[in-house]
Design a protein around this motif. Structure first.
Motif, PDB file in Angstrom:
ATOM      1  N   VAL A 234      25.590  -7.361 -56.850  1.00  0.00           N
ATOM      2  CA  VAL A 234      24.420  -8.374 -56.894  1.00  0.00           C
ATOM      3  C   VAL A 234      24.772  -9.520 -55.876  1.00  0.00           C
ATOM      4  O   VAL A 234      23.967  -9.787 -54.853  1.00  0.00           O
ATOM      5  N   ILE A 235      25.870 -10.144 -55.905  1.00  0.00           N
ATOM      6  CA  ILE A 235      26.254 -11.353 -55.093  1.00  0.00           C
ATOM      7  C   ILE A 235      26.210 -10.792 -53.528  1.00  0.00           C
ATOM      8  O   ILE A 235      25.958 -11.688 -52.580  1.00  0.00           O
ATOM      9  N   ALA A 236      26.971  -9.626 -53.431  1.00  0.00           N
ATOM     10  CA  ALA A 236      26.875  -9.246 -52.000  1.00  0.00           C
ATOM     11  C   ALA A 236      25.859  -9.155 -51.275  1.00  0.00           C
ATOM     12  O   ALA A 236      25.602  -9.484 -50.047  1.00  0.00           O
ATOM     13  N   ALA A 237      24.725  -8.574 -52.063  1.00  0.00           N
ATOM     14  CA  ALA A 237      23.506  -8.357 -51.560  1.00  0.00           C
ATOM     15  C   ALA A 237      22.864  -9.634 -51.224  1.00  0.00           C
ATOM     16  O   ALA A 237      22.062  -9.805 -50.358  1.00  0.00           O
ATOM     17  N   ALA A 238      22.794 -11.052 -52.179  1.00  0.00           N
ATOM     18  CA  ALA A 238      22.176 -12.040 -52.200  1.00  0.00           C
ATOM     19  C   ALA A 238      22.765 -12.619 -51.029  1.00  0.00           C
ATOM     20  O   ALA A 238      22.002 -13.371 -50.473  1.00  0.00           O
ATOM     21  N   VAL A 239      24.012 -12.746 -50.887  1.00  0.00           N
ATOM     22  CA  VAL A 239      24.685 -13.654 -49.618  1.00  0.00           C
ATOM     23  C   VAL A 239      24.586 -12.986 -48.141  1.00  0.00           C
ATOM     24  O   VAL A 239      24.975 -13.519 -47.292  1.00  0.00           O
ATOM     25  N   ALA A 240      24.176 -11.776 -48.336  1.00  0.00           N
ATOM     26  CA  ALA A 240      24.321 -10.931 -47.001  1.00  0.00           C
ATOM     27  C   ALA A 240      23.680 -11.463 -45.854  1.00  0.00           C
ATOM     28  O   ALA A 240      24.058 -11.376 -44.771  1.00  0.00           O
ATOM     29  N   LYS A 241      22.454 -12.413 -46.022  1.00  0.00           N
ATOM     30  CA  LYS A 241      21.735 -12.963 -44.879  1.00  0.00           C
ATOM     31  C   LYS A 241      22.295 -14.331 -44.623  1.00  0.00           C
ATOM     32  O   LYS A 241      21.461 -15.176 -43.900  1.00  0.00           O
ATOM     33  N   TYR A 242      23.177 -14.887 -45.426  1.00  0.00           N
ATOM     34  CA  TYR A 242      23.613 -16.130 -45.354  1.00  0.00           C
ATOM     35  C   TYR A 242      25.010 -16.536 -44.892  1.00  0.00           C
ATOM     36  O   TYR A 242      25.658 -15.363 -44.633  1.00  0.00           O
ATOM     37  N   ASP A 243      25.627 -17.328 -44.822  1.00  0.00           N
ATOM     38  CA  ASP A 243      27.157 -17.531 -44.642  1.00  0.00           C
ATOM     39  C   ASP A 243      27.915 -17.469 -46.093  1.00  0.00           C
ATOM     40  O   ASP A 243      27.723 -18.387 -46.945  1.00  0.00           O
ATOM     41  N   ALA A 244      28.325 -16.276 -46.206  1.00  0.00           N
ATOM     42  CA  ALA A 244      28.776 -15.859 -47.424  1.00  0.00           C
ATOM     43  C   ALA A 244      30.091 -16.645 -47.860  1.00  0.00           C
ATOM     44  O   ALA A 244      30.062 -16.942 -49.182  1.00  0.00           O
TER      45      ALA A 244
END
Length: 496
Positions: free
Chosen positions: A18-28
């Motif tokens: 879930v978190i990997a998909a959520a931050v994929a387009k941001y500065d993880a």
């Protein structure tokens, strides 16, 4: 109290997906600590819920990406300036960063002031912005930047190119041959017969070494203006306000989660703001679902099954039994996800929810044998469970998934009872997935839930779990499936 370390239970609950998909387009690296850090503070959780509610207003939500893009441009210009070797070029890049920052903050303050805001977070931010943009340091920064920009824009110079020699001098009214050259080559500017990009896109402020050299010469021609620029940059070296930088980072946590759940909402799935408590262990959820599984099923255009559950009064542990592949493990993951997301202040999957704010969530799922610790599977499981019971408190949430499957049924029953007795003695809440129906009636603190099948076709799973006494068939079904003697398999084997 952020932490950069991923919680140990993330993989068991599929929250890592879930978190990997959520931050994929941001500065993880900037956002992951937010998603790793839950709170047992009801005020903090409700404070975040209010912010999420404000962001449900499209008018408010539309303002945030523009602000974040502007701040991102400022950061990129800073990073780019650190890579520039020529002094004048570096100064111009940093000056552009100041201009971007002033424009971004001023526009955001004006637009946010016109929005309808209900949350304490946004109202406080709006008040801070009003005072910040009206403050003497910020108004002086804008005024000085604008004045300096006028002086820089007024600079005129000429270049004389002879072979590999370039002479730079002040403009003296010469004809502008560059305009003539541009007009001749204008028709080739966007010509791309193959429809491909000519190369990697560079920043607007990027220069090649020849252009950088020319800029240095221009600086020598107009020393007063570039001296003023250098002084301006020194006096405003820390021009980014700390609160603005903090807001820019924090708000992306909200955006990342909302963007992740938006496709699920569009598919008709419900999200709600749970009623939370750090003391009341009476919990309930209506039509909750596994967030990671739902994201995959929605992508495959498959239906998502929701489930209800509750714990009332002295009840602390849900014991889930039923046939294999009936949704028991998914239910356990959902239980953990809901409590973790509630501790983040996020909307949770479901139509309605009341959840407990745990100090920590412990999970125990089957692990492959680790030859490095020289322990067998049963011993390793006992060691891990012992460590969990030693660490957990009455404010913890625990999730057990089919423990002690590596031993005999008699030993499994004995060991499971001991473990559950230890957990219940702490007064923690949780879920235990098992084939052992006797565990569902261990005490008044245990509640039985059973995964169901289609009445006319026991081989077909509904993936719905109901609160009812265990029917005594769970272990029998698992054995029948293990030895290929279920009704369906037997019929296939005796076909003529």
């Amino acid at each position: 109290r952020e932490t950069d370390k991923e919680p140990g239970c993330f993989v068991d609950r599929n929250l890592d997906q879930v978190i990997a998909a959520a931050v994929a387009k941001y500065d993880a690296s900037q956002l992951r600590p937010f998603f790793y850090s839950t709170y047992r503070n009801e005020e903090i959780v409700r404070y975040r819920q209010e912010v999420f509610r404000d962001l449900e207003d499209p008018a408010v939500l539309a303002l945030i990406p523009t602000f974040c893009d502007g701040m991102r441009k400022v950061r990129l210009e800073f990073e780019f300036a650190g890579k520039v070797h020529y002094k004048r070029h570096r100064q111009m890049v940093l000056f552009g960063a100041i201009q971007s920052y002033c424009c971004t903050v001023s526009d955001f303050a004006g637009n946010l002031g016109d929005a309808r805001l209900c949350s304490r977070g946004f109202r406080n931010l709006c008040g801070y912005l009003d005072s910040y943009v009206a403050s003497l340091p910020f108004t002086a920064l804008i005024a000085e930047t604008d004045e300096l920009q006028e002086k820089l824009s007024a600079i005129r110079y000429s270049m004389l190119i002879q072979g590999d020699k370039v002479t730079v001098r002040k403009y003296a009214g010469e004809a502008d041959y560059s305009a003539m050259v541009r007009s001749q080559f204008e028709r080739f500017r966007n010509l791309d017969p193959e429809g491909k990009q000519s190369g990697e896109k560079k920043p607007d402020t990027s220069l090649n070494h020849v252009e950088e050299g020319i800029l240095d010469f221009v600086g020598e021609l107009y020393p007063e203006i570039f001296s003023a620029l250098e002084d301006h940059l020194k006096r405003h070296a820390d021009f980014v306000d700390e609160t603005m930088a903090l807001f820019d980072r924090e708000i992306q946590f909200f955006l990342a989660y909302l963007h992740f759940v938006e496709p699920l909402k569009q598919a008709g799935l419900s999200f709600c703001y749970p009623e939370v408590s750090a003391s009341d262990k009476s919990i309930s959820v209506r039509q909750g679902f596994d967030l990671a599984l739902a994201a995959r099923l929605v992508g495959e255009k498959k239906p998502v099954v929701g489930n209800d559950f509750r714990l009332d009064g002295p009840e602390r542990l849900i014991v889930v039994s039923g046939p294999n592949q009936g949704g028991k493990t998914t239910f356990a993951r959902m239980f953990g996800q809901l409590h973790f997301l509630a501790g983040l202040g996020c909307p949770v999957p479901g139509m309605e929810a009341k959840l407990f704010l745990a100090d920590r969530i412990y999970t125990h799922f089957e692990r492959e044998e680790d030859i490095t610790n020289l322990r067998g599977k049963l011993e390793d499981e006992l060691v891990r469970l012992h460590e969990t019971i030693e660490k957990m408190t009455g404010d913890s949430v625990v999730i057990l998934n089919e423990i002690f499957n590596s031993t005999s049924l008699q030993d499994q029953i004995f060991l499971s009872r001991k473990v559950l007795d230890g957990i219940l003695a702490t007064d923690a809440i949780g879920v235990c997935v098992t084939f052992i129906d006797e565990l569902a009636s261990l005490s008044e603190k245990t509640v039985s839930m059973v995964s169901t099948v289609v009445p006319d076709n026991p081989a077909a799973r509904t993936f719905e779990l109901l609160r009812r006494p265990a029917d005594g068939l769970a272990y029998a079904l698992s054995l029948a499936e293990k030895h290929n003697v279920t009704h369906e398999r037997l019929r296939e084997r005796i076909k003529p």
